[in-house]
Design a protein around this motif. Structure first.
Motif, short mmCIF file in Angstrom:
data_model
loop_
_atom_site.label_atom_id
_atom_site.label_comp_id
_atom_site.label_asym_id
_atom_site.label_seq_id
_atom_site.Cartn_x
_atom_site.Cartn_y
_atom_site.Cartn_z
N SER A 161 -16.75 -42.14 107.53
CA SER A 161 -16.83 -43.55 108.11
C SER A 161 -16.45 -43.58 109.59
CB SER A 161 -15.67 -44.34 107.34
OG SER A 161 -15.63 -44.59 105.87
N GLY A 162 -16.62 -44.28 110.31
CA GLY A 162 -16.37 -44.46 111.72
C GLY A 162 -17.30 -45.17 112.54
N LYS A 163 -17.35 -44.94 113.80
CA LYS A 163 -18.02 -45.90 114.94
C LYS A 163 -18.96 -44.81 115.36
CE LYS A 163 -16.94 -48.98 118.78
NZ LYS A 163 -16.00 -49.45 119.65
N VAL A 164 -20.20 -45.52 115.39
CA VAL A 164 -21.32 -44.78 116.05
C VAL A 164 -21.09 -44.57 117.40
CG1 VAL A 164 -23.73 -44.35 116.19
CG2 VAL A 164 -23.00 -45.49 114.21
N SER A 165 -21.04 -43.37 117.99
CA SER A 165 -20.68 -43.17 119.47
C SER A 165 -21.99 -42.69 120.13
CB SER A 165 -19.59 -42.25 119.62
OG SER A 165 -19.66 -40.95 119.03
N GLU A 166 -22.87 -41.72 119.39
CA GLU A 166 -23.99 -41.44 119.90
C GLU A 166 -25.09 -41.44 119.02
OE1 GLU A 166 -23.71 -37.58 122.28
OE2 GLU A 166 -21.45 -37.97 122.31
N LEU A 167 -26.27 -41.64 119.56
CA LEU A 167 -27.31 -41.45 118.61
C LEU A 167 -28.24 -40.50 119.07
CD1 LEU A 167 -28.81 -45.13 117.47
CD2 LEU A 167 -28.35 -43.10 116.05
N LYS A 168 -28.70 -39.58 118.13
CA LYS A 168 -29.45 -38.41 118.86
C LYS A 168 -30.87 -38.51 118.45
CE LYS A 168 -26.00 -36.16 120.58
NZ LYS A 168 -25.95 -36.05 122.21
#
Ligand SMILES: Cc1ncc(C[n+]2csc(CCOP(=O)(O)OP(=O)(O)O)c2C)c(N)n1
Ligand SMILES: [Mg+2]
Length: 1004
Positions: free
Chosen positions: A52-59
């Motif tokens: 769980s968490g916040k998306v910080s980067e999309l690769k």
């Protein structure tokens, strides 16, 4: 702290394309939320987030190719919630004797052993004293330490015996006596006098109804003998056990034996639910208000719940019904209220492979909500069921072997004192040795005959009954006619836990019918009783009718204030209402918003995929809709990988009532084989009949469980209607709502598999079922429009139809949906493309399924090389077009004075020129169906003949549905229509190397 989301093990796939990115930077996501969707050429699967968490980067982005280990995204404050799931150890203690040992209830053990001790007459017993000592020891243990200690010791002894290599006797069956000994019988709390009277009235009215119908016309038919033998079995259930559906309880579900329907009407008459007029209209249903011959929910939708008269369907459908009820409970969709499923079957019916085919599953799934009652009247239609053997013993062996709780109800109470008085053991020996053919004859021939033939064999037995009159002997009843024995068995069945129960009851076919039909080979068809027979029947059961009333075949119903009617109504009140009764309190499912399907309306560009894959993607999308997702029931008979659906395993789990007791071999993989108690996928294994039964259970959950479900059963189309056509017919009768997906469809589209697999006619079979709506789409947008409409019609608007859609495994690119095509897609055809080149010569080219693409290719050749313009029509459903054509034609014929209405086909084609060339991957009769509804010349090409394995290209050439044949046949048809010279056709035939001398494919 940030966490990487990487591509997990995806099996054998490398460089798989990302087709959807389901998260954005900044999104707060939970563990297991899908991050991206990957698609190989075989399947598509979502990658869930492990944290769980916040998306910080999309690769990654759509179109990227990834492999195991590729970085997809990073999460901030990502916290792994991964608990290592502990796999419960599956302890299997090997005790070789366990499976074999007879474990009768409590002091039953003692009884059997005691009885066998008196069988010391056995010549094979070399040392009777030693035998006696063994038995005495056992009896002493039972007496002093109880039956469980005795069972333990016996188990040990048997284990030891197997280890020493002894061949032990077969113990599949127990002696030919009742499973429940008299001292353990739970007594019925009912008023036996009143119940007896009620039973007599029901019997009388049921028989009278059949006889009356046949006075009107012998065409009408009907059966008396079946219900006559089963009356007590039903009566005890109705008075004491079967709980109806009402506001506070879901209701027991009862599968009535088809031929016993008259008995249910007769009881409903006493209950005031059916009136005399209706009874008089038994089997006369054309005008409304008649009663159907057998249980048909389609014909009596407020009464019958389950179509059972096609023998063998009832038992397997009921097994899967019981399993589906547990599925709903285990998935948290229904409360566990201890509801039971009761199934009434004939002993002849047990010959059907389907009847016994799923009993293993019932035991494996521990379906203790299931109770079979097999009415063993020893006869079927022509004669004895097992004249030379014993059907009850045979069934006991099969059911015990499969792991069922078996309760035999063979002998009525009048036999109890005789069995008790028999000190020699000869009575049980005689019971065991007489075969069913003899038992049947005895009930046809009277007391003196029984004395001579049954008891007369041994002097000791003759002596045993010496003080009884022939009439007394005749009264020695069979268990299934004794309400006390039946009550005790049902009571015991209700208490049983951990396994399904079968009550095997012995009865007499045509019980009470006397010389006209009691236990004689012609009983089954007896539907006429003359005056004498009727008077006998009245007297036999003491029905209070005068001779005159009997001669007039009047029904008997005591007044509403009579103790009988009050009792009957009170019993049903206590049990929550009347049975059978069909209703639905389910709420519709709101169809998903359009955008769930929007992506399928666009062109796929260069990207190729099959319609099967498109469908799987649609299902994946639907699983993201909160209304639809929990109600989807994907049903697959061991073919998920064939259809690219293995991604569902991990995503929604495979239903397994015991969860997963092992760590799957592929546990690290994204598509791991995950079984769980709340699993959603019904992975049925290799049983089309079973999978279809599951589908029917889910497709009728709206009425049987008051919850609308969306079953989607995906199968090899050849193993659908052809294999389980009768189930599909029953589904229509039951008003099933759901999707049947015939995958890998098309005679030439499924290439390598050959004759048994290649389907060129399932649509013809589907077209025969009036409420089956069927489609053969080519493109993913067609599939999407059809599927969305199916959801709306069935599950939102609650129309009683079901959908059959074929899906193919050929990969190709899909165009964008033409503007305004929706209506035509649903009605069955729409204009896909129009060639308007030089066009003096025009043709109407109709194609469906993958062969539409051959037609499109042919149109191009015709235009470019021969100057022939085509209107290309995508025919999504020849079946729907025909339905509309028939209906409109009928209306026009019935209204010759009125202006003619136009069928949809006419509307499409009337302003267009040229002959029709219709092509499909199915036999010609598929497209030929619409021939009568256009006045244009009509030519059809199709795949008549046996399939065979080869490449698609070769198969299409063989069946003459490839673009070259379409071109050549079109040119030839145009020549025939005198729209062009024949030289073009001849040239084309030559150019494409078409062999004129090749035999017609049906002959090859
Ligand atoms: C699939 C199928 N095959 C054949 C029949 C025709 N049929 C109707 S009743 C019957 C005999 C039934 O015998 P049994 O199951 O013993 O029932 P009983 O009437 O003896 O209780 C047959 C063959 C049918 N209804 N369904
Ligand atoms: Mg029978």
């Amino acid at each position: 702290m940030s966490q990487n989301i990487i591509v997990p093990d995806i099996g054998d796939f490398e460089s798989v394309e990302i087709i959807e990115v389901l998260v954005k930077i900044g999104d707060q996501i939970n563990k297991d939320d899908p991050v991206v969707t990957l698609e190989s050429d075989k399947s598509s699967v979502e990658v869930p987030s492990p944290f769980s968490g916040k998306v910080s980067e999309l690769k990654v982005k759509i179109g990227d190719k990834v492999s195991k280990g590729s970085l997809l995204a990073k999460l901030e404050n990502g916290r792994s919630n991964n608990k290592t799931e502990s796999v419960p150890e599956h302890e299997v203690k090997q005790d070789v004797s366990g499976a074999e040992l007879v474990k009768p209830p409590n002091n039953k053990l003692k009884k059997i052993i005691k009885t066998s001790s008196s069988q010391a007459v056995n010549k094979d017993d070399l040392d009777p004293i030693e035998t006696q000592e063994w038995l005495e020891s056992l009896n002493a243990v039972i007496e002093n330490d109880g039956p469980s200690r005795a069972s333990f010791l016996l188990n040990k002894v048997i284990s030891e015996a197997y280890t020493a290599g002894l061949v032990l006797p077969d113990t599949r069956t127990t002696p030919y006596i009742n499973t429940i000994p008299p001292e353990l019988e739970v007594k019925s709390p009912g008023d036996q006098n009143i119940e007896k009277k009620l039973r007599a009235y029901v019997r009388w009215n049921a028989a009278a109804m059949v006889v009356k119908a046949n006075k009107i016309s012998s065409e009408l038919g009907g059966h008396i003998g079946t219900f006559a033998s089963a009356a007590t079995l039903y009566d005890v259930g109705m008075n004491h056990f079967w709980r109806a559906k009402n506001k506070s309880f879901g209701g027991d579900l009862i599968y009535f034996q088809g031929h016993s329907a008259p008995g249910m009407y007769a009881r409903a008459f006493l209950e005031g639910r059916i009136d005399e007029k209706q009874l008089n209209r038994f089997r006369q249903e054309v005008a409304s208000g008649g009663l159907s011959s057998y249980p048909h929910p389609w014909l009596m939708p407020k009464f019958w719940q389950f179509p059972t008269v096609s023998m063998g369907l009832g038992p397997i459908m009921a097994i899967y019904q019981a399993r589906f009820l547990k599925y709903l409970i285990n998935r948290g969709l229904l409360k566990d209220e201890g509801r039971k499923i009761w199934v009434f079957l004939g002993d002849g019916e047990m010959d059907e492979p389907e009847s016994l085919g799923a009993i293993g599953l019932a035991a494996r799934e521990k379906l203790d909500n299931l109770i079979f009652v097999v009415n063993c009247n020893l006869q079927r239609l022509d004669g004895p069921v097992r004249g030379n053997g014993k059907i009850i013993q045979e069934l006991e062996g099969s059911f015990r072997g499969a792991g069922w709780n078996v309760l035999k109800v063979i002998w009525g109470s009048y036999w109890d004192p005789l069995l008790k008085a028999d000190k020699t053991g000869l009575l049980m020996k005689r019971m065991n040795e007489v075969v069913d053919g003899e038992y049947q004859a005895m009930k046809a021939k009277g007391g003196a005959y029984v004395r001579e033939k049954f008891f007369g064999k041994y002097p000791e037995l003759k002596e045993l009954v010496s003080s009884m009159t022939d009439n007394d002997i005749w009264r020695l009843n069979r268990g299934g006619h004794d309400p006390h024995k039946v009550y005790a068995a049902y009571h015991s069945a209700m208490q049983n836990q951990g396994s399904p129960t079968v009550v095997i009851a012995k009865t007499v076919k045509g019980y009470g019918m006397g010389k006209s039909g009691e236990s004689i080979n012609t009983t089954h068809q007896q539907k006429k009783l003359d005056e004498q027979d009727l008077l006998y029947y009245r007297d036999r059961f003491n029905v209070p009718l005068t001779d005159e009333q009997v001669k007039n075949i009047e029904y008997y119903k005591p007044s509403e204030n009579s103790e009988e009617i009050k009792y009957l109504k009170e019993r049903r009140k206590q049990l929550g209402g009347f049975i059978p009764e069909r209703s639905s309190l389910s709420k519709p499912i709101k169809a998903p918003p359009k955008d769930i399907f929007e992506s399928f309306m666009k062109s796929t560009g260069d990207k190729e995929m099959s319609t099967t894959m498109a469908l799987v993607r649609m299902l994946t999308n639907l699983l993201r809709d909160k209304n639809v997702a929990p109600r989807l029931v994907p049903i697959i008979p061991d073919e998920a990988r064939t259809f690219g659906m293995e991604g569902f395993f991990r995503k929604i789990g495979i239903y397994a009532h015991e969860g997963q007791k092992y760590e799957p071999e592929d546990s690290e993989q994204l598509s791991s084989y995950k079984e769980e108690k709340s699993g959603q996928v019904l992975e049925e294994g290799i049983t089309e009949a079973g999978a279809m039964s599951s589908w029917i259970a889910a497709a009728t959950a709206y009425t049987n469980h008051d919850i609308e479900m969306i079953p989607v059963y995906i199968f090899y189309s050849m193993f659908g209607f052809q294999r389980v056509g009768d189930f599909a017919w029953a589904a229509g009768d039951a008003q099933a709502r759901g999707f049947l997906i015939g995958a890998t469809a098309g005679r030439t589209t499924l290439a390598g598999e050959g004759l048994q697999h290649q389907d060129g006619h399932s649509h013809i079979l589907a077209s025969m079922i009036p409420n089956c709506v069927s489609y053969d789409p080519t493109f993913s947008y067609e599939m999407a429009v059809i599927f969305r409409e199916g959801l709306r019609r069935m599950h939102e608007k609650n129309e009683n139809v079901f959908y059959y859609i074929t899906a193919m495994n050929e990969n190709y690119s899909h165009p964008e949906k033409p503007e305004g095509a929706d209506e035509g897609i649903l009605k069955g055809m729409y204009l896909f493309k129009e060639y308007k080149n030089k066009g003096k010569i025009k043709i109407q080219l109709l194609g469906s399924g993958t062969i539409l693409r051959e037609a499109i290719a042919a149109a191009k050749i015709l235009s470019e090389e021969y100057g022939v313009d085509s209107d290309i029509w995508s025919v999504t459903s020849f079946n729907e077009l025909r339905k509309n054509g028939m209906e409109v034609e009928r209306k026009n014929l019935l209204n010759p004075n009125n202006k003619k209405e136009k069928s949809y086909i006419e509307k499409c084609l009337e302003k267009r020129d040229g002959p029709v060339i219709a092509v499909s991957d199915y036999v010609r009769s598929f497209s030929d169906q619409i021939r009568p509804y256009t006045d244009k010349s009509f030519y059809s090409l199709g795949t008549d003949g046996f399939g065979r394995s080869d490449t698609r290209k070769n198969l299409r050439k063989f069946f003459e549905v490839d673009k070259e044949h379409i071109v050549a046949y079109t040119l030839s048809a145009l020549a025939k229509e005198q729209l062009m010279g024949s030289d073009n056709a001849e040239k084309a035939i030559k150019k494409y190397n078409i062999d004129k001398n090749k035999a017609f494919p049906t002959k090859l």
